[in-house]
Design a protein around this motif. Structure first.
Motif, PDB file in Angstrom:
ATOM      1  N   PHE A   1       0.843  -1.085  -0.027  1.00 29.41           N
ATOM      2  CA  PHE A   1       0.015  -0.082   0.081  1.00 29.41           C
ATOM      3  C   PHE A   1       0.827   1.153  -0.119  1.00 29.41           C
ATOM      4  CE2 PHE A   1      -2.328   3.265   2.487  1.00 29.41           C
ATOM      5  CZ  PHE A   1      -3.461   3.666   1.623  1.00 29.41           C
ATOM      6  N   LEU A   2       1.867   1.285   0.787  1.00 28.07           N
ATOM      7  CA  LEU A   2       2.853   2.482   0.774  1.00 28.07           C
ATOM      8  C   LEU A   2       3.541   2.426  -0.463  1.00 28.07           C
ATOM      9  CD1 LEU A   2       4.318   4.804   2.548  1.00 28.07           C
ATOM     10  CD2 LEU A   2       5.928   3.048   3.316  1.00 28.07           C
ATOM     11  N   GLY A   3       4.081   1.369  -1.132  1.00 29.27           N
ATOM     12  CA  GLY A   3       4.735   1.603  -2.145  1.00 29.27           C
ATOM     13  C   GLY A   3       3.829   2.077  -3.344  1.00 29.27           C
ATOM     14  N   LEU A   4       2.734   1.426  -3.494  1.00 32.46           N
ATOM     15  CA  LEU A   4       1.694   2.262  -4.395  1.00 32.46           C
ATOM     16  C   LEU A   4       1.354   3.325  -4.352  1.00 32.46           C
ATOM     17  CD1 LEU A   4      -0.478  -1.146  -5.028  1.00 32.46           C
ATOM     18  CD2 LEU A   4       1.212  -0.197  -6.703  1.00 32.46           C
ATOM     19  N   GLY A   5       1.221   3.939  -2.817  1.00 31.26           N
ATOM     20  CA  GLY A   5       0.806   5.210  -2.605  1.00 31.26           C
ATOM     21  C   GLY A   5       1.817   6.312  -3.173  1.00 31.26           C
ATOM     22  N   VAL A   6       2.881   5.849  -2.669  1.00 36.66           N
ATOM     23  CA  VAL A   6       4.029   6.900  -3.229  1.00 36.66           C
ATOM     24  C   VAL A   6       4.470   6.926  -4.656  1.00 36.66           C
ATOM     25  CG1 VAL A   6       6.777   7.097  -3.027  1.00 36.66           C
ATOM     26  CG2 VAL A   6       5.462   6.607  -1.101  1.00 36.66           C
ATOM     27  N   MET A   7       4.086   5.927  -5.377  1.00 34.03           N
ATOM     28  CA  MET A   7       4.261   5.665  -6.854  1.00 34.03           C
ATOM     29  C   MET A   7       3.093   6.544  -7.375  1.00 34.03           C
ATOM     30  SD  MET A   7       3.678   2.483  -9.197  1.00 34.03           S
ATOM     31  CE  MET A   7       2.279   2.564 -10.276  1.00 34.03           C
ATOM     32  N   LEU A   8       1.975   6.327  -6.920  1.00 35.65           N
ATOM     33  CA  LEU A   8       1.013   7.425  -7.505  1.00 35.65           C
ATOM     34  C   LEU A   8       1.211   9.033  -7.247  1.00 35.65           C
ATOM     35  CD1 LEU A   8      -2.079   5.186  -6.675  1.00 35.65           C
ATOM     36  CD2 LEU A   8      -1.348   5.717  -8.971  1.00 35.65           C
ATOM     37  N   LEU A   9       1.511   9.056  -6.137  1.00 35.39           N
ATOM     38  CA  LEU A   9       1.903  10.466  -5.502  1.00 35.39           C
ATOM     39  C   LEU A   9       3.309  10.932  -6.801  1.00 35.39           C
ATOM     40  CD1 LEU A   9       1.490  12.697  -3.642  1.00 35.39           C
ATOM     41  CD2 LEU A   9       3.315  12.059  -2.324  1.00 35.39           C
ATOM     42  N   LEU A  10       4.071  10.247  -6.820  1.00 30.09           N
ATOM     43  CA  LEU A  10       5.171  10.798  -7.768  1.00 30.09           C
ATOM     44  C   LEU A  10       4.734  10.991  -9.120  1.00 30.09           C
ATOM     45  CD1 LEU A  10       8.148   8.698  -6.708  1.00 30.09           C
ATOM     46  CD2 LEU A  10       7.882  11.283  -6.231  1.00 30.09           C
ATOM     47  N   ILE A  11       3.635   9.845  -9.605  1.00 31.79           N
ATOM     48  CA  ILE A  11       3.274  10.277 -10.980  1.00 31.79           C
ATOM     49  C   ILE A  11       2.462  11.684 -11.193  1.00 31.79           C
ATOM     50  CG2 ILE A  11       1.555   9.346 -12.615  1.00 31.79           C
ATOM     51  CD1 ILE A  11       2.514   6.644 -11.833  1.00 31.79           C
ATOM     52  N   LEU A  12       1.594  11.886  -9.901  1.00 32.99           N
ATOM     53  CA  LEU A  12       0.848  13.117  -9.931  1.00 32.99           C
ATOM     54  C   LEU A  12       1.716  14.440  -9.874  1.00 32.99           C
ATOM     55  CD1 LEU A  12      -2.152  12.099  -7.474  1.00 32.99           C
ATOM     56  CD2 LEU A  12      -2.316  12.477 -10.026  1.00 32.99           C
ATOM     57  N   LEU A  13       2.861  14.280  -9.091  1.00 33.02           N
ATOM     58  CA  LEU A  13       3.896  15.161  -8.988  1.00 33.02           C
ATOM     59  C   LEU A  13       5.010  15.363  -9.832  1.00 33.02           C
ATOM     60  CD1 LEU A  13       3.974  15.587  -5.046  1.00 33.02           C
ATOM     61  CD2 LEU A  13       2.539  16.923  -6.429  1.00 33.02           C
ATOM     62  N   ALA A  14       4.765  14.338 -10.892  1.00 32.07           N
ATOM     63  CA  ALA A  14       5.931  14.501 -11.888  1.00 32.07           C
ATOM     64  C   ALA A  14       6.317  15.574 -12.563  1.00 32.07           C
ATOM     65  CB  ALA A  14       5.596  13.518 -12.805  1.00 32.07           C
ATOM     66  N   LYS A  15       5.502  16.233 -13.225  1.00 32.27           N
ATOM     67  CA  LYS A  15       5.601  17.510 -13.848  1.00 32.27           C
ATOM     68  C   LYS A  15       6.146  18.702 -13.132  1.00 32.27           C
ATOM     69  CE  LYS A  15       2.772  16.403 -17.732  1.00 32.27           C
ATOM     70  NZ  LYS A  15       1.861  16.992 -18.986  1.00 32.27           N
ATOM     71  N   PRO A  16       5.571  19.042 -12.034  1.00 30.95           N
ATOM     72  CA  PRO A  16       6.334  19.880 -11.011  1.00 30.95           C
ATOM     73  C   PRO A  16       7.955  19.455 -10.557  1.00 30.95           C
ATOM     74  CG  PRO A  16       4.215  19.557 -10.363  1.00 30.95           C
ATOM     75  CD  PRO A  16       4.609  18.512 -11.393  1.00 30.95           C
ATOM     76  N   ILE A  17       8.005  18.188 -10.368  1.00 25.66           N
ATOM     77  CA  ILE A  17       9.290  17.520 -10.094  1.00 25.66           C
ATOM     78  C   ILE A  17      10.309  17.744 -10.989  1.00 25.66           C
ATOM     79  CG2 ILE A  17      10.783  15.369  -9.530  1.00 25.66           C
ATOM     80  CD1 ILE A  17       8.033  14.687  -7.974  1.00 25.66           C
ATOM     81  N   ILE A  18       9.811  17.475 -12.336  1.00 29.45           N
ATOM     82  CA  ILE A  18      10.731  17.487 -13.579  1.00 29.45           C
ATOM     83  C   ILE A  18      10.902  19.242 -13.782  1.00 29.45           C
ATOM     84  CG2 ILE A  18      10.884  17.329 -15.854  1.00 29.45           C
ATOM     85  CD1 ILE A  18       9.214  14.814 -15.429  1.00 29.45           C
ATOM     86  N   TRP A  19      10.137  19.924 -13.494  1.00 30.55           N
ATOM     87  CA  TRP A  19      10.311  21.355 -13.915  1.00 30.55           C
ATOM     88  C   TRP A  19      11.315  22.075 -12.929  1.00 30.55           C
ATOM     89  CZ3 TRP A  19       8.336  25.808 -16.423  1.00 30.55           C
ATOM     90  CH2 TRP A  19       7.697  25.390 -17.624  1.00 30.55           C
ATOM     91  N   ILE A  20      10.981  21.485 -11.572  1.00 29.49           N
ATOM     92  CA  ILE A  20      12.187  22.000 -10.495  1.00 29.49           C
ATOM     93  C   ILE A  20      13.548  21.442 -10.776  1.00 29.49           C
ATOM     94  CG2 ILE A  20      12.612  22.109  -8.027  1.00 29.49           C
ATOM     95  CD1 ILE A  20       9.317  22.237  -7.482  1.00 29.49           C
TER      96      ILE A  20
END
Length: 187
Positions: free
Chosen positions: A71-90
């Protein structure tokens, strides 16, 4: 085990650079550094749980912990996908977004894979003295990645397909670890 993992990781960079070129290697390396650092931080949970699990091991407890880790691994994975564009921009600047985003999104699947395989390796097998089994599974993982590289070379696949092959090899590794844990009555 660490030697096999290091060899596999370093070898992949050489293979990707040769197969797909340096711009693809940059996208892969950027994505992999972010994903692997986050996975390493989360994987420390297994290290923190190790003394407690090895002192009072029970199949029920292990199964509950496994559900939480998935559950934790899938949650972090989904969070990173949602935040991918801002992370890549920064982290990487806007111009590389179109190149990095699909690779980064795919490689986030390695977070639950790393967490789950680490769970089996550290909290199930190593905690019960099955260190040699862990080594053999790492050798199998290396062979699966090697087969994936060979398929990639023969079929001249894209980097996205290559990353998918890496993810499939991780899922197979988890399957083997699960079956091994069941066979040895540790799960």
């Amino acid at each position: 085990t660490y030697m096999v993992t290091t060899f596999k990781t370093a070898g992949l960079n050489v293979v990707i650079g040769n197969l797909f070129g340096m711009s693809s290697l940059t996208a892969y390396d950027f994505s992999m550094k972010l994903v692997s650092n986050i996975a390493l931080l989360i994987k420390q949970l297994n290290t923190a749980l190790f003394p407690s699990v090895s002192a009072s091991y029970s199949s029920n407890r292990i199964q509950r912990l496994l559900k939480w880790e998935i559950f934790l691994g899938l949650g972090v994975m989904l969070l990173l996908i949602l935040l991918a564009k801002p992370i890549i921009w920064i982290m990487g600047n806007a111009p590389i977004e179109s190149t990095v985003f699909p690779i980064f999104a795919l490689l986030t699947a390695l977070i639950p894979i790393t967490l789950t395989s680490g769970f089996f390796n550290e909290l199930v097998l190593t905690a019960n003295g099955k260190n040699l089994a862990v080594f053999y599974v790492q050798i199998l993982s290396f062979l699966l990645v090697t087969i994936g590289v060979a398929i990639s070379i023969c079929l001249n696949v894209s980097l996205v397909v290559f990353c998918t092959i890496l993810i499939v090899s991780g899922v197979i590794e988890i399957g083997v670890l699960y079956l091994l844990s069941k066979k040895t009555l540790l799960l």
